[in-house]
Design a protein around this motif. Sequence first.
Motif, PDB file in Angstrom:
ATOM      1  N   CYS A 231       1.183  -4.502 -42.328  1.00  8.96           N
ATOM      2  CA  CYS A 231       1.813  -3.623 -41.331  1.00  8.96           C
ATOM      3  C   CYS A 231       0.755  -2.950 -40.454  1.00  8.96           C
ATOM      4  O   CYS A 231       0.954  -2.807 -39.244  1.00  8.96           O
ATOM      5  CB  CYS A 231       2.689  -2.579 -42.006  1.00  8.96           C
TER       6      CYS A 231
ATOM      7  N   GLU B  17      -0.340  -5.338 -37.778  1.00 12.21           N
ATOM      8  CA  GLU B  17       0.653  -5.412 -36.699  1.00 12.21           C
ATOM      9  C   GLU B  17       0.610  -4.153 -35.836  1.00 12.21           C
ATOM     10  O   GLU B  17       0.663  -4.226 -34.608  1.00 12.21           O
ATOM     11  CB  GLU B  17       2.057  -5.563 -37.285  1.00 12.21           C
TER      12      GLU B  17
ATOM     13  N   ASN C  85       1.050  -7.623 -30.645  1.00 14.07           N
ATOM     14  CA  ASN C  85       2.178  -7.656 -31.574  1.00 14.07           C
ATOM     15  C   ASN C  85       3.307  -6.774 -31.060  1.00 14.07           C
ATOM     16  O   ASN C  85       3.069  -5.693 -30.529  1.00 14.07           O
ATOM     17  CB  ASN C  85       1.727  -7.181 -32.960  1.00 14.07           C
TER      18      ASN C  85
END
Length: 181
Positions: A120, A123, A129
Amino acid sequence: MRPAGNADSTILTERWQLTGRVQGVGMRPFLFNRARQFGLTGWVCNRGDAVDMALQGEPAALAAFKVNIDGHWPGAATVARLEIEPVPAAPRYPDFQLRDCASATSRPDWPVERAPCADCLAELLDPANRRYQYPFISCPQCGPRYSLMQALPFDRPTTSMAEYPMCAACQAEHDDPGDRR
C-alpha cells in the motif's frame, strides 16, 4: 466398497472452523486462493467469530493444503483454534466459492489498527498509481478495522464505508478473490 455420499472413493470432504483473529485480515481470500492452488473445491465464509470452510479433494491435495497454510496465515491473522472434521456424506462441489454466511453472536478477536503495508505504501507514493496520496489506503493486510466496524461480519456493507460506492476499478478488484484487495 465406496464410502456413502462420495461418488469417487478418492475424494474426501472436510469441514474446517478457524477461530481467533480471523476477521478483517483477508482470511477468506487467502483460503480461497490456496484451496484453488491445490485443486480443492468447496466454500469458505465468515461467521462473525469464526471462518467456516468445506474442503473437498483427493487426500494428497488436502494434506498438501494443510502443510502449506499451517502457520502461514495472512499477516494480521492469528488462528487460536482450528477444528477439522470429516464429512462422510457430502455433496460434490464443482468449484471453490466465497459464500455469505450468517454472523455469529459471540465477539471475535478483532485485529488492531495497522499501519499501511509495504504494498500500500508503494501505491501511495507512486505518482503513476491511481491510489497516489489516497488518504484512506488499505488492504486486507493493513489499515483501520475497529474504527470502521458497525456490525459483524467485517465486510464493506457493515462498515462506515458502506455509503460510499466504489468506482468500477475498485469494485472489480474487490470482487476478484485473486486480487490482493
